[in-house]
Scaffold this motif. Structure first.
Motif, PDB file in Angstrom:
ATOM      1  N   PHE A   1       0.847  -1.188   0.000  1.00 40.62           N
ATOM      2  CA  PHE A   1       0.000   0.000   0.000  1.00 40.62           C
ATOM      3  C   PHE A   1       0.882   1.237   0.000  1.00 40.62           C
ATOM      4  N   LEU A   2       0.310   2.321  -0.413  1.00 41.64           N
ATOM      5  CA  LEU A   2       1.011   3.609  -0.397  1.00 41.64           C
ATOM      6  C   LEU A   2       0.089   4.645   0.213  1.00 41.64           C
ATOM      7  N   ASP A   3       0.679   5.679   0.810  1.00 41.26           N
ATOM      8  CA  ASP A   3      -0.164   6.796   1.208  1.00 41.26           C
ATOM      9  C   ASP A   3      -0.240   7.772   0.037  1.00 41.26           C
TER      10      ASP A   3
ATOM     11  N   SER B   1      -4.289   3.129   3.453  1.00 41.18           N
ATOM     12  CA  SER B   1      -2.995   3.118   4.125  1.00 41.18           C
ATOM     13  C   SER B   1      -3.180   2.623   5.568  1.00 41.18           C
ATOM     14  N   LYS B   2      -2.076   2.432   6.259  1.00 40.95           N
ATOM     15  CA  LYS B   2      -2.111   1.845   7.596  1.00 40.95           C
ATOM     16  C   LYS B   2      -1.645   2.877   8.624  1.00 40.95           C
TER      17      LYS B   2
ATOM     18  N   THR C   1       1.253  -0.862  11.476  1.00 39.63           N
ATOM     19  CA  THR C   1       0.319  -1.961  11.242  1.00 39.63           C
ATOM     20  C   THR C   1       0.689  -2.540   9.896  1.00 39.63           C
TER      21      THR C   1
ATOM     22  N   ARG D   1       0.519   4.646  11.363  1.00 44.10           N
ATOM     23  CA  ARG D   1       1.952   4.613  11.658  1.00 44.10           C
ATOM     24  C   ARG D   1       2.304   5.746  12.619  1.00 44.10           C
TER      25      ARG D   1
END
Lengths: 321, 744
Positions: free
Chosen positions: A274-276, B376-377, B418, B379
């Motif tokens: 995944f990417l932000d 996204s996760k 995560t 952080r």
């Protein structure tokens, strides 16, 4: 000073005129791609393998989905190597099944005597131009299951949750390198037009307050719990709308654990990220274990475990026993 | 922690120190010492030149404005004090044998502005100074840079040869082939972990609060440690000691105010900056509607009461900055980053020629990604750093200097992530780094300067440290007055690093961690040699070559497929290059030109490749013109090789993994097949910036109006190629901006 100014201006003009064209590609080079998975369960006598053989292609621009030509390769010699045996894979054309290119899907397939967990299996593909692609893997090892509660009379949620937890939990002794996909399926029968018809319903591991069902995904863990409340809700929902709930007969909870061996697990991990919003990733690294080319050769074995229902649990919903 | 090895090395270290001290000769001549300050505001002037007329005796003031000249023949002597941007002062006095005269001097700012544009120290009072790789920059030089969205000290650094950047979008800088996290930034002695505002577009350091900026590009002395590539040492101003003063600046992006003035036995300075118009930043980022918000606040107060502590100064300082990117859209993640620094310094000039500096500081950093409902996760990265340093400088009558000290850092880092499978992890580690150092400068011979030192890291932050002792050495030789030959060597280690994916051009989340126990901490060795020509007082040319060997750099393990693999791996590095810098300062004008030819490599899993910040050629031309009547024009043109990138060879279809069947033939994904890592190179980057300013008096206020244009000829410098959309994304287009500054 005047000369200096002229030099400066001249340099600017010279540099401004520099070519700034940019090509994100280097010279195209032929490569072949072999993708194959040994897939089966430990109960069958034979195990099947499907292989797909394609080649690298180029397109105008950088959108590969504009490629109109199926890159599949026909007529290669593809073989499975197991113990001292060599199994030739048969090329088939599955009519119209290649949706991407709206063409026949070229598949190489074979089956061979079911290998034991942990055994080595190899693949070899020899193309018309002499190129050889090959790989050897070790099948997933055997798994043994444990449950968090000894359901001697069959499944029931009527247990001491403070001691045994709030979920039906399966545990197994796995490998750190393997990836697992656990599923739990409710097998039941429903009387339709006087006949009992067997049906299946997947059980989520959790049902959220808003009703969202959360199903298992690939995991590296060695256990998976399914909330009793989720199982109960699914079981209860079977009889919703039925005037006579005895037309439902509960069969069993069928737990299936699919184990991906190391290479297939690595391949899965390398292709799911995944990417932000601000990260601009420029390239990616896809796992390959094919010598002489690209692709993946992996194996997946399924291990199964059946759990019957406690009669008192079945009766509590008004279902037949 | 204190084992026999520790005691052995400590004993060895102090033995060397004592032997070095005993080797000093005794001279019975007179001495002078004191502070150099500014007449207008009482600020101490660092790196001012002080020399005795008709002799080779002289010394620069240190960053606190303190100077000391020993061995002055007794009798009547003339002392000259000078500093670029100030009128020289000449004082004649009687030097008495075996006595130390206290002489504090005030210098008056010069009316000619452009003379101040020079890097400090060109007019050398110590021809044998061992200063290879050091650049001392004043606030005036920062002002000279064409201003973009905000004035920025990092943009100034990037004009220096050997300093590189990866684009207009980031102020992150890379020094001589080293990574971005290999640069230590110290604010009044405290480290800053996130020196950037707005995703790295410009620095958090408000240029208006800077007194002295000392940039060590390599070969730095033993008093500095903990980083592999460079040190940026920033000392903030004390504040006006004579009058209360308020300043307000407004640019298109942010507003700034500062207040300063005297307090009993000291002064104070408070500055604050706040963004109010984030749309400007969208041009930098090609990101419409990015809701940036940032601020920074700094304060400093100093107190020096001779009745309580003669020749001592107490300083308290603080710095707080925050950045937020918050979207209303719940499907886009939010970001926040903050710094907090609080410190206490005690500077003391003792009765013998000993100068001490005690630094106690806390530096905290926190970065947070809130994914909300996006893919996204979450952080979070937190760092807390407590620094306690005690540094001494002893000045001998022979002009030699001996520096030694004890430095401590207690660092906590935590990184909460995560992962792909929803599993939460927290990598937390604490460490105490205790180092002692000594550094001896042989300055007694006029034609040769020799600097030898060692840094001993007694307790480290990480488990696997490659070296305990880090030797450092510098030498300067002046065979003839107009030529200086210089060389330096040093060994360096780094036990805290950022972990980010180098394949990401922009990544807002670059967490700091102490190096995990299963990988080695980084090490570097610098070899530098140079020659400098002094054609005249107004024209110099210098050439420096360097080789930097880097080992055990930490990098993300992008082949971590399961928990048996570590998250981080060690990679090796190497960098070398040649830098040329010419400066020409005719009246009312300043021109500098630099060229760098360099190579940087990393080796990972046996593959040697150029990192993203490798630049083969780099040219910078900087010019400033004083047009008179307080009109000033400055311009900067830069050119450099494009960044390396990984080219595409072709495409292939790969099956997606599902459950049944495992390889889903109806779910083939088209993938890219890449060539060797970073084997391609983007086209050349070049850009012209210029600015013009006019200072005038309106009532009682000094008002400066300024305007600038970045990328004046609208060069379309490629930033990256979006292979998904097939679009070429360029860096900053032509970008005009304006500002106003009011000083009361």
């Amino acid at each position: 000073m005047k000369n200096l100014k002229f030099m400066f201006v001249g340099l600017l003009i010279l540099v401004s005129a520099c070519d700034d064209s940019f090509d994100p590609k280097s010279e195209f080079r032929e490569q072949y791609v072999l993708s194959a998975v040994v897939q089966g369960n430990t109960k069958g006598l034979n195990i099947g393998v499907n292989a797909y053989l394609t080649k690298l292609y180029d397109v105008d621009g950088t959108n590969p989905y504009t490629n109109p030509d199926d890159p599949s390769i026909e007529g290669a010699l593809v073989q499975i190597l197991h113990r001292n045996n060599v199994y030739d894979m048969i090329m088939e054309k599955l009519p119209g099944q290649n949706e991407r290119y709206n063409s026949d899907q070229i598949v190489y397939s074979t089956s061979f005597q079911s290998p034991r967990p942990g055994e080595d299996v190899g693949i070899r593909a020899v193309l018309a131009d002499g190129t050889t692609l090959s790989s050897t893997i070790q099948l997933p090892r055997s798994l043994h299951f444990e449950l968090n509660y000894p359901y001697v009379r069959g499944y029931t949620s009527n247990i001491d949750m403070s001691s045994f937890g709030s979920a039906l939990t399966y545990r197994w002794k796995g490998s750190l390198e393997e990836l697992y996909f656990p599923t739990l399926t409710l097998i039941y029968q429903q009387k339709i037009d006087g006949s009992w018809v067997t049906k299946r319903r997947d059980i989520p591991r959790e049902i959220l307050e808003d009703g969202t069902e959360v199903f298992p995904e690939y995991i590296y863990d060695y256990e998976m719990g399914f909330d009793y409340s989720a199982i109960d809700q699914i079981v209860e929902s079977l009889g919703e709308g039925l005037a006579d709930k005895s037309e439902i007969k509960l069969g069993s909870l069928f737990f299936k654990l699919t184990s991906l061996e190391r290479n297939l697990a690595n391949y899965y991990s390398s292709t799911n990220g995944f990417l932000d919003s601000y990260s601009i990733r420029l390239d990616e690294e896809v796992y390959t274990n094919i010598s002489g080319g690209l692709g993946i050769f992996g194996a997946a074995l399924s291990f199964e475990f059946d759990l019957a229902f406690d009669p008192s649990y079945t009766v509590s919903y008004g279902y037949s026993f | 922690m204190f084992n026999s090895k520790f005691l052995l090395h400590t004993t060895l270290f102090f033995l060397i120190t004592v032997i070095t001290c005993l080797a000093q000769e005794q001279i019975t001549t007179g001495k002078i010492r004191g502070f150099v300050t500014d007449t207008t505001n009482g600020e101490r002037i660092g790196y001012a030149n002080v020399f005795v007329k008709g002799t080779t005796l002289g010394a620069p003031s240190n960053s606190e404005g303190y100077y000391f000249i020993p061995s002055i023949p007794a009798g009547k002597q003339t002392i000259i004090f000078s500093f670029l941007g100030y009128e020289p002062k000449v004082i004649t006095l009687e030097i008495i044998a075996n006595k130390t005269l206290e002489l504090d001097v005030q210098l008056k700012p010069s009316s000619v502005q452009l003379q101040e544009l020079n890097v400090v120290g060109e007019m050398e009072v110590r021809p044998n100074e061992t200063d290879l790789g050091i650049q001392k920059i004043t606030a005036r030089e920062i002002e000279m840079q064409p201003v973009g969205a905000e004035p920025d000290i990092f943009r100034v650094l990037q004009t220096a040869p050997g300093v590189n950047t990866t684009g207009d979008v980031t102020s992150k800088y890379y020094v001589r082939g080293g990574g971005g996290d290999q640069n230590l930034i110290l604010l009044n002695g405290a480290p800053i972990y996130n020196p950037f505002h707005a995703l790295g577009i410009f620095s958090v350091i408000d240029p208006e609060m800077i007194s002295i900026l000392e940039f060590h590009k390599g070969g730095f002395e033993s008093e500095y440690g903990g980083r592999l590539s460079s040190i940026l040492n920033i000392e903030t101003r004390d504040g006006n000691k004579k009058n209360y003063q308020a300043t307000a600046n407004a640019s298109l992006l942010a507003g700034r105010v500062s207040v300063e003035g005297p307090i009993p036995y000291g002064s104070f300075l408070v500055t604050g900056r706040k963004s109010y118009y984030a749309d400007i930043l969208e041009k930098y980022l090609n990101n419409d509607g990015a809701p940036f918000d940032f601020y920074d606040i700094s304060f400093k107060a100093n107190y020096g009461n001779p009745d309580i502590d003669p020749d001592g100064k107490f300083v308290v300082h603080g710095f707080i900055s925050g950045d937020e990117v918050k979207y209303d859209d719940p499907f886009i993640e939010d970001f926040s980053v903050s710094n907090k620094i609080f410190g206490f310094n005690w500077n003391k000039v003792w009765s013998n020629p000993l100068f001490s500096k005690f630094v106690f500081a806390y530096s905290g950093y926190k970065a947070d990604v809130n994914p909300k409902l996006s893919n996204s996760k979450p952080r979070t990265n937190e760092v807390s750093d407590i620094t306690a340093n005690l540094d001494f400088t002893y000045m001998y009558d022979s002009k030699d200097e001996f520096r030694f000290g004890l430095q401590n850092r207690i660092v906590n880092t935590s990184l909460q992530l995560t992962n792909l499978y929803g599993v939460k992890t927290n990598y937390a580690k604490e460490g105490w780094e205790m180092s002692v150092y000594s550094n001896y400068k042989f300055l007694r011979w006029d034609h040769v300067g020799f600097d030898i030192g060692v840094r001993a890291i007694l307790t480290g932050l990480s488990e696997k440290r490659p070296f305990l002792l880090e030797p450092r050495m510098k030498v300067t030789y002046r065979p003839v007055p107009f030529i200086a030959l210089k060389a330096a060597f040093g060994s360096y280690s780094q036990e805290i690093a950022t972990v980010s994916n180098e394949n990401e051009l922009i990544s807002i989340f670059e967490p700091w961690i102490i190096i995990p126990d299963y990988v080695n901490s980084g090490h570097a060795t610098h070899y530098i040699a140079g020659i400098k020509f002094f054609f005249s007082e107004k024209m110099t040319f210098e050439l420096e070559g360097y080789y930097k060997d880097l080992s055990n750099l930490i990098d993300l393990n992008n082949r971590k497929y399961n928990s048996l693999f570590g998250d981080y791996i060690n990679v090796e590095g190497e960098a070398y290059g040649l830098e040329a810098l010419a400066k020409f300062q005719p009246d009312m004008m300043f021109i500098s030109a630099s060229y760098t030819l360099s190579w940087a490599y990393k080796t990972r899993d046996g593959e040697k490749y150029h990192p993203r910040y490798d630049t083969r050629h780099s040219v910078n031309l900087l010019a400033g013109f004083d047009l008179g009547s307080n009109w000033k024009i400055t311009s900067n043109w830069s050119l450099r090789s494009g960044m390396p990138f990984t080219p595409i060879i072709g495409f292939y279809d790969r099956p997606e993994v599902s459950l049944d069947p495992i390889l889903n033939i109806n779910s083939f994904l088209a993938s890219t097949f890449w060539d060797g890592r970073n084997t391609g190179r983007l086209p050349f980057y070049h850009r012209l910036d210029f600015s013009v300013s006019k200072k005038t008096k309106i009532y009682n206020a000094d008002v400066t109006f300024g305007a600038s244009v970045l990328n004046a000829y609208n060069r379309k410098n490629i930033y990256y190629y979006d292979k998904d959309s097939g679009e070429r994304v360029n860096m900053l287009p032509v970008f005009p901006s304006a500002y106003i500054k009011v000083e009361i």
